[in-house]
Write a protein that holds these residues in place. Structure first.
Motif, PDB file in Angstrom:
ATOM      1  N   ILE A 123      34.404  13.498  59.929  1.00 25.02           N
ATOM      2  CA  ILE A 123      34.954  12.548  60.902  1.00 25.02           C
ATOM      3  C   ILE A 123      35.294  11.281  60.121  1.00 25.02           C
ATOM      4  O   ILE A 123      34.469  10.389  59.994  1.00 25.02           O
ATOM      5  CB  ILE A 123      33.928  12.206  62.003  1.00 25.02           C
TER       6      ILE A 123
ATOM      7  N   ARG B  41      37.925   9.587  78.673  1.00 22.07           N
ATOM      8  CA  ARG B  41      36.539   9.843  79.116  1.00 22.07           C
ATOM      9  C   ARG B  41      35.871   8.532  79.479  1.00 22.07           C
ATOM     10  O   ARG B  41      36.251   7.480  78.995  1.00 22.07           O
ATOM     11  CB  ARG B  41      35.739  10.473  77.971  1.00 22.07           C
TER      12      ARG B  41
ATOM     13  N   VAL C 282      38.188  19.748  72.680  1.00 11.77           N
ATOM     14  CA  VAL C 282      36.910  19.040  72.812  1.00 11.77           C
ATOM     15  C   VAL C 282      36.707  18.685  74.283  1.00 11.77           C
ATOM     16  O   VAL C 282      37.382  17.817  74.826  1.00 11.77           O
ATOM     17  CB  VAL C 282      36.877  17.791  71.914  1.00 11.77           C
TER      18      VAL C 282
ATOM     19  N   PRO D 153      31.700   8.281  75.251  1.00 12.21           N
ATOM     20  CA  PRO D 153      32.304   8.825  74.043  1.00 12.21           C
ATOM     21  C   PRO D 153      32.128  10.329  73.938  1.00 12.21           C
ATOM     22  O   PRO D 153      32.889  11.002  73.320  1.00 12.21           O
ATOM     23  CB  PRO D 153      31.552   8.135  72.901  1.00 12.21           C
TER      24      PRO D 153
ATOM     25  N   ILE E  43      29.703  20.186  68.095  1.00  8.33           N
ATOM     26  CA  ILE E  43      30.304  19.248  67.140  1.00  8.33           C
ATOM     27  C   ILE E  43      29.616  17.885  67.161  1.00  8.33           C
ATOM     28  O   ILE E  43      30.090  16.949  66.525  1.00  8.33           O
ATOM     29  CB  ILE E  43      31.824  19.078  67.405  1.00  8.33           C
TER      30      ILE E  43
ATOM     31  N   LYS F 151      33.796  17.757  75.878  1.00  6.92           N
ATOM     32  CA  LYS F 151      32.638  16.927  76.239  1.00  6.92           C
ATOM     33  C   LYS F 151      32.981  16.024  77.413  1.00  6.92           C
ATOM     34  O   LYS F 151      34.092  15.485  77.472  1.00  6.92           O
ATOM     35  CB  LYS F 151      32.195  16.080  75.051  1.00  6.92           C
TER      36      LYS F 151
ATOM     37  N   MET G  69      41.957  14.659  64.531  1.00  8.91           N
ATOM     38  CA  MET G  69      41.772  14.442  65.959  1.00  8.91           C
ATOM     39  C   MET G  69      43.127  13.975  66.501  1.00  8.91           C
ATOM     40  O   MET G  69      44.126  14.049  65.801  1.00  8.91           O
ATOM     41  CB  MET G  69      40.648  13.425  66.189  1.00  8.91           C
ATOM     42  N   SER G  70      43.131  13.495  67.732  1.00  5.74           N
ATOM     43  CA  SER G  70      44.423  13.166  68.347  1.00  5.74           C
ATOM     44  C   SER G  70      45.293  12.256  67.462  1.00  5.74           C
ATOM     45  O   SER G  70      46.479  12.504  67.307  1.00  5.74           O
ATOM     46  CB  SER G  70      44.207  12.489  69.702  1.00  5.74           C
TER      47      SER G  70
ATOM     48  N   ASN H   8      29.622  18.103  72.505  1.00  8.02           N
ATOM     49  CA  ASN H   8      28.818  17.166  71.705  1.00  8.02           C
ATOM     50  C   ASN H   8      27.387  16.994  72.163  1.00  8.02           C
ATOM     51  O   ASN H   8      26.571  16.477  71.417  1.00  8.02           O
ATOM     52  CB  ASN H   8      29.414  15.759  71.780  1.00  8.02           C
TER      53      ASN H   8
ATOM     54  N   ARG I  18      40.342  19.027  66.105  1.00  7.60           N
ATOM     55  CA  ARG I  18      39.478  18.839  67.277  1.00  7.60           C
ATOM     56  C   ARG I  18      40.106  17.799  68.192  1.00  7.60           C
ATOM     57  O   ARG I  18      40.146  16.617  67.859  1.00  7.60           O
ATOM     58  CB  ARG I  18      38.091  18.349  66.826  1.00  7.60           C
ATOM     59  N   VAL I  19      40.597  18.236  69.335  1.00 12.51           N
ATOM     60  CA  VAL I  19      41.347  17.331  70.205  1.00 12.51           C
ATOM     61  C   VAL I  19      40.737  17.302  71.604  1.00 12.51           C
ATOM     62  O   VAL I  19      40.567  18.350  72.226  1.00 12.51           O
ATOM     63  CB  VAL I  19      42.827  17.766  70.280  1.00 12.51           C
ATOM     64  N   GLY I  20      40.387  16.102  72.056  1.00 13.08           N
ATOM     65  CA  GLY I  20      39.822  15.953  73.390  1.00 13.08           C
ATOM     66  C   GLY I  20      40.762  15.215  74.320  1.00 13.08           C
ATOM     67  O   GLY I  20      41.423  15.800  75.186  1.00 13.08           O
ATOM     68  N   THR I  21      40.844  13.893  74.129  1.00 16.45           N
ATOM     69  CA  THR I  21      41.597  13.025  75.026  1.00 16.45           C
ATOM     70  C   THR I  21      43.030  13.502  75.265  1.00 16.45           C
ATOM     71  O   THR I  21      43.505  13.486  76.401  1.00 16.45           O
ATOM     72  CB  THR I  21      41.623  11.597  74.450  1.00 16.45           C
TER      73      THR I  21
ATOM     74  N   MET J  81      33.241  20.028  57.566  1.00 18.74           N
ATOM     75  CA  MET J  81      33.738  19.219  58.674  1.00 18.74           C
ATOM     76  C   MET J  81      33.580  17.754  58.301  1.00 18.74           C
ATOM     77  O   MET J  81      32.658  17.393  57.564  1.00 18.74           O
ATOM     78  CB  MET J  81      32.902  19.526  59.916  1.00 18.74           C
TER      79      MET J  81
HETATM   80  C1  LIG Z   1      35.009  13.398  70.790  1.00 22.84           C
HETATM   81  C2  LIG Z   1      35.264  14.073  69.505  1.00 22.84           C
HETATM   82  C3  LIG Z   1      36.537  14.558  69.174  1.00 22.84           C
HETATM   83  C4  LIG Z   1      37.742  14.412  70.072  1.00 22.84           C
HETATM   84  O1  LIG Z   1      38.131  13.092  70.142  1.00 22.84           O
HETATM   85  P1  LIG Z   1      39.421  12.652  70.975  1.00 22.84           P
HETATM   86  O2  LIG Z   1      39.678  11.277  70.504  1.00 22.84           O
HETATM   87  O3  LIG Z   1      39.053  12.705  72.415  1.00 22.84           O
HETATM   88  O4  LIG Z   1      40.538  13.593  70.668  1.00 22.84           O
HETATM   89  C5  LIG Z   1      36.679  15.228  67.962  1.00 22.84           C
HETATM   90  N1  LIG Z   1      35.657  15.397  67.129  1.00 22.84           N
HETATM   91  C6  LIG Z   1      34.418  14.940  67.405  1.00 22.84           C
HETATM   92  C7  LIG Z   1      33.320  15.166  66.425  1.00 22.84           C
HETATM   93  C8  LIG Z   1      34.182  14.255  68.593  1.00 22.84           C
HETATM   94  O5  LIG Z   1      32.960  13.792  68.848  1.00 22.84           O
END
Ligand SMILES: *Cc1c(COP(=O)(O)O)cnc(C)c1O
Length: 239
Positions: A165, A236, A32, A239, A81, A34, A211-212, A55, A227-230, A163
């Motif tokens: 969240i 970030r 991820v 968000p 996403i 963003k 996620m993380s 995003n 889905r992994v961002g941080t 999907m």
């Molecule tokens: C930002 C986001 C993520 C990733 O989140 P992190 O906490 O950074 O790993 C995953 N899925 C969606 C839908 C997001 O908006």
């Protein structure tokens, strides 16, 4: 650093695959990206990561356009996403490979009409609201089949799965909290199994969850796309 983070995440994913006897390569990592720069994304690409989640519509398009003029272009897959206002659907149809957040028949119709003939079908996931809060985005389980029926009408859309969240698991969750989280995710997994039975001719293969902080439980519950961002790119500013 991004290289090391990717290695660590892959080790975590593999550990969960082994622990829950999932088959190898049955869980894909979506990075991820963003708010992150094209330079940071390039570092991830050089480390072997080719699928990215964005995003925000304009930010995502800017990045996709940037990579169009690079040698990596053909290898990359872009997933939208984020929440989508239907008046922005054309941008998604024209640029992205996947959308995870389809939540209405109207949005399906718009995306189908706006997907250019020159592009491969847009891969579609329906976002399910698991938290039963009115304010959260996504549809209820009862609404899913009607949206799938609509997606099936269009050659330019390919229904791939679901999907969600879920509400965040948080730091140091108790065993009971972890189990509740797992049971919530399992409901999504069960729904996917049911959809495969309802639509045997469709290539339904994707469960985008985890996620993380809940990777392990998500893989236990059957996730195929985390889905992994941080944990890859660092924190970030928004968000
Ligand atoms: C930002 C986001 C993520 C990733 O989140 P992190 O906490 O950074 O790993 C995953 N899925 C969606 C839908 C997001 O908006």
């Amino acid at each position: 650093m991004i290289l090391d983070n990717l290695k660590q995440i892959k080790i975590r994913i593999q550990a969960s695959i082994d622990k829950y006897q999932r088959s190898d390569n049955s869980v894909e990592l979506l990075a991820v990206s963003k708010t992150k720069s094209v330079d940071e994304i390039t570092q991830a690409i050089l480390a072997g990561q080719y699928s990215f989640g964005e995003n925000y519509v304009q930010e995502g398009i800017n990045k996709i356009t940037h990579f169009h003029n690079t040698p990596y272009h053909a290898a990359l897959t872009w997933h939208f996403i984020g929440p989508l206002q239907s008046n922005k659907s054309k941008h998604i149809a024209m640029h992205f490979d996947w959308i995870h957040t389809v939540d209405s028949i109207k949005l399906v119709q718009r995306l189908a009409n706006q997907r250019p003939d020159s592009m491969a079908p847009l891969n579609v996931l329906i976002q399910v609201n698991l938290s039963e809060e009115e304010t959260k985005s996504g549809v209820s389980f009862d609404e899913v089949n009607a949206i799938v029926d609509e997606i099936m009408r269009y050659d330019k859309l390919q229904f791939r799965g679901l999907m969600a969240i879920p509400a965040p698991l948080g730091q140091n969750p108790t065993l009971e909290q972890q189990d509740n989280h797992y049971q919530t995710m399992l409901r999504l997994s069960d729904k996917l199994v049911q959809l495969k039975q309802d639509y045997p001719t469709m290539p339904i293969d994707t469960l985008s969850m985890g996620m993380s902080d809940d990777l392990d439980i998500a893989i236990k519950a059957g996730s195929t796309l985390v889905r992994v961002g941080t944990a890859i790119f660092g924190t970030r500013n928004y968000p």
